[in-house]
Design a protein around this motif. Sequence first.
Motif, short mmCIF file in Angstrom:
data_model
loop_
_atom_site.label_atom_id
_atom_site.label_comp_id
_atom_site.label_asym_id
_atom_site.label_seq_id
_atom_site.Cartn_x
_atom_site.Cartn_y
_atom_site.Cartn_z
N ALA A 288 46.27 -89.36 85.71
CA ALA A 288 46.51 -90.83 85.49
C ALA A 288 47.78 -91.03 84.78
CB ALA A 288 45.23 -90.99 84.63
N VAL A 289 48.28 -90.14 84.19
CA VAL A 289 49.81 -90.30 83.70
C VAL A 289 50.45 -89.29 84.54
CG1 VAL A 289 51.27 -90.32 81.78
CG2 VAL A 289 48.90 -91.19 81.62
N GLN A 290 51.70 -89.83 85.30
CA GLN A 290 52.27 -88.66 85.92
C GLN A 290 53.48 -88.20 84.99
OE1 GLN A 290 51.53 -88.06 89.54
NE2 GLN A 290 49.83 -89.32 88.58
N SER A 291 53.08 -87.64 84.04
CA SER A 291 53.90 -86.65 83.41
C SER A 291 53.25 -85.80 82.36
CB SER A 291 54.78 -87.50 82.41
OG SER A 291 55.49 -86.82 81.27
N ALA A 292 53.85 -84.48 82.64
CA ALA A 292 53.07 -83.33 81.92
C ALA A 292 53.27 -83.67 80.40
CB ALA A 292 53.74 -81.92 82.51
N VAL A 293 54.44 -83.98 80.13
CA VAL A 293 54.51 -84.04 78.62
C VAL A 293 53.83 -85.25 77.98
CG1 VAL A 293 56.48 -84.82 76.95
CG2 VAL A 293 56.97 -83.22 78.98
N ARG A 294 53.87 -86.36 78.81
CA ARG A 294 53.15 -87.52 78.18
C ARG A 294 51.60 -87.44 78.00
NH1 ARG A 294 54.59 -92.63 81.16
NH2 ARG A 294 53.25 -93.59 79.84
N ARG A 295 51.05 -86.61 78.88
CA ARG A 295 49.60 -86.32 79.20
C ARG A 295 48.98 -85.75 77.95
NH1 ARG A 295 48.11 -82.48 82.41
NH2 ARG A 295 45.92 -82.86 82.33
N VAL A 296 49.81 -84.98 77.16
CA VAL A 296 49.23 -84.01 75.95
C VAL A 296 49.63 -84.92 74.49
CG1 VAL A 296 49.83 -82.00 74.45
CG2 VAL A 296 49.96 -81.77 76.92
N ASP A 297 48.49 -85.14 73.84
CA ASP A 297 48.59 -85.90 72.38
C ASP A 297 48.03 -84.92 71.52
OD1 ASP A 297 49.28 -88.68 71.56
OD2 ASP A 297 47.40 -87.91 70.52
N PRO A 298 48.83 -84.40 70.45
CA PRO A 298 48.54 -83.19 69.82
C PRO A 298 47.67 -83.89 68.66
CG PRO A 298 50.77 -83.79 69.29
CD PRO A 298 50.53 -84.61 70.59
N LEU A 299 46.96 -82.69 67.90
CA LEU A 299 46.02 -82.89 66.98
C LEU A 299 46.50 -83.70 65.49
CD1 LEU A 299 43.63 -79.93 67.28
CD2 LEU A 299 42.96 -82.11 67.71
N ARG A 300 47.84 -83.35 65.44
CA ARG A 300 48.66 -83.56 64.21
C ARG A 300 48.64 -85.32 64.14
NH1 ARG A 300 54.88 -82.37 62.50
NH2 ARG A 300 54.95 -83.52 60.56
N SER A 301 48.98 -85.76 65.36
CA SER A 301 49.09 -87.29 65.43
C SER A 301 47.85 -87.93 65.35
CB SER A 301 49.83 -87.75 66.68
OG SER A 301 49.21 -87.33 67.80
N GLN A 302 46.66 -87.17 65.84
CA GLN A 302 45.50 -87.81 66.06
C GLN A 302 44.47 -87.71 64.69
OE1 GLN A 302 42.84 -87.51 69.82
NE2 GLN A 302 44.81 -86.58 70.45
N SER A 303 44.79 -86.43 64.15
CA SER A 303 43.99 -86.21 62.69
C SER A 303 44.57 -86.84 61.58
CB SER A 303 43.47 -84.96 62.55
OG SER A 303 44.83 -83.85 62.59
N GLY A 304 45.90 -86.50 61.57
CA GLY A 304 46.89 -86.74 60.15
C GLY A 304 46.67 -85.49 59.28
N LEU A 305 45.93 -84.43 59.57
CA LEU A 305 45.78 -83.35 58.84
C LEU A 305 46.95 -82.17 59.12
CD1 LEU A 305 41.71 -82.85 59.25
CD2 LEU A 305 43.33 -84.25 57.13
N GLY A 306 47.05 -81.37 58.20
CA GLY A 306 47.85 -80.22 58.43
C GLY A 306 47.01 -79.05 59.40
N ARG A 307 47.95 -78.30 59.81
CA ARG A 307 47.38 -77.21 60.77
C ARG A 307 46.23 -76.44 60.10
NH1 ARG A 307 48.36 -71.85 62.10
NH2 ARG A 307 48.03 -71.10 64.32
N GLU A 308 46.64 -75.69 58.95
CA GLU A 308 45.58 -75.17 58.09
C GLU A 308 44.38 -75.73 57.69
OE1 GLU A 308 45.78 -71.83 57.54
OE2 GLU A 308 47.51 -71.66 58.93
N GLU A 309 44.71 -77.10 57.53
CA GLU A 309 43.56 -77.88 57.06
C GLU A 309 42.67 -78.22 58.38
OE1 GLU A 309 44.11 -81.60 54.39
OE2 GLU A 309 46.04 -81.06 55.53
N ILE A 310 43.15 -78.05 59.49
CA ILE A 310 42.24 -78.36 60.57
C ILE A 310 41.41 -76.82 60.84
CG2 ILE A 310 42.33 -78.54 63.19
CD1 ILE A 310 44.55 -80.60 62.80
N ILE A 311 42.28 -75.74 60.81
CA ILE A 311 41.65 -74.53 60.94
C ILE A 311 40.40 -74.17 60.04
CG2 ILE A 311 42.06 -72.19 60.84
CD1 ILE A 311 44.68 -72.44 62.18
N ASP A 312 40.86 -74.61 58.50
CA ASP A 312 39.74 -74.33 57.40
C ASP A 312 38.46 -75.18 58.05
OD1 ASP A 312 41.35 -72.81 56.25
OD2 ASP A 312 42.24 -73.95 54.81
N SER A 313 38.85 -76.41 58.63
CA SER A 313 37.50 -77.19 58.87
C SER A 313 36.81 -76.80 59.80
CB SER A 313 38.28 -78.52 59.19
OG SER A 313 38.41 -78.59 60.52
#
Length: 411
Positions: A343-368
């Motif tokens: 739908a979006v013709q860019s490999a970069v724009r297709r990815v939206d990481p967890l940091r921006s979606q959750s607002g949590l730190g990486r370790e916080e997400i793993i602990d959850s």
Amino acid sequence: MGQTRKLQGRGECKMRGGKLIAANVVVCGDRISSCTLDGDFFAEGSLDAPRVIDSIETSLGRYGLPFDADDATARVREILDEQSDSPVIGATPQTIVLAVQRALNTASADGDSAGAATYEEASEEHSAETAQVPSRQAAVPAELLEEFRGRWHAMPLAVVHDKPLQPSRQMATDHAIAQSVARGDCGPMIRIWEWAASTVVIGRFQSLSHQVDLEEARRAGVGVVRRVTGGGAMFVEPANTITYSLYAPLSLVEGMSIEQSYRCCDDWILAALREIGVDARYEPINDISSSAGKIGGAAQRRYLPKDGGPGAVLHHVTMSYDIDAVKMSRILKVSREKMRYKAVQSAVRRVDPLRSQSGLGREEIIDSFITYLLRTIPGAVKASVSDGIAREAAVLDDARFSRESWTRGIA
């Protein structure tokens, strides 16, 4: 008499709902003298050379010219039907043959397969049949999902947050644990990985040179490893990636197709992501996405029972916590054909990481994630990888996963 000139060509095909498959052909006189396949499709069977892929390559690699696409499609379909216990996921007889047609249309003495002038001509062939790769029972009936959840919650699950390992050792550890479960020496486990170095992980059937800019990777200090499962390339940086593997007896996915088992094995992570505010959903065949974009991708391999054991399913997922999109775009090669139905013709724009979606730190997400598993599965306990499996992984790493012959096996 002069020697017959050999012509080489490469063609790619990715239809809506399917995976990329590429054909590399050598033409000698009035025959195809060899045909090899690569791509981000999935195939079951021997780790070194799945018999079903070997059979298709052998059949198409002895083909007379002019190329009869209808006959070739019938031959490939017959091979897939005969070897239905080793399915190819994400490709059909029509997409495989269309890739061969495109390779033939671009064949030249120097192997240049850019073929822009012939691309549209080739893409018209079989267009009605290949407009969309049909899903093989991808929808999961509600009763089957509920049955799976019952099995899931009854598992005596070991939850492991592993120490950082070098990328090739991670590949070896994955294989070692899955084999141990297949033998019955190890019970069900979810292992959350930690990476000791940046790397690109390519799928079992991907072409190294067509997926990775090796010179750019070298300059950036990024290695390359090949995993045991199919699927696409993953760009991994330790602080920006969350990876885990599920290892379970085959009975967990009994009675479901491989496509259905993707949805079922992703069930827990979708729920765990929603608990931290991420609008996560499963997107066939193997993506975890949200309304904001792709979060990650899964890959899977099934292991036959060994030494009287139960067999195993390995299902692993890599998700982007954060992403250096510029570096990724320099190192990974993404073909025009692969992006054709995005739908979006860019490999970069297709990815939206967890940091921006959750607002949590990486370790916080793993602990959850760990807390979610321990809370929702009655038999779940924290554990670690045994010394025996670690020793087996070290042997496998030295013998296979750290060797150039494995990583460069599909050049």
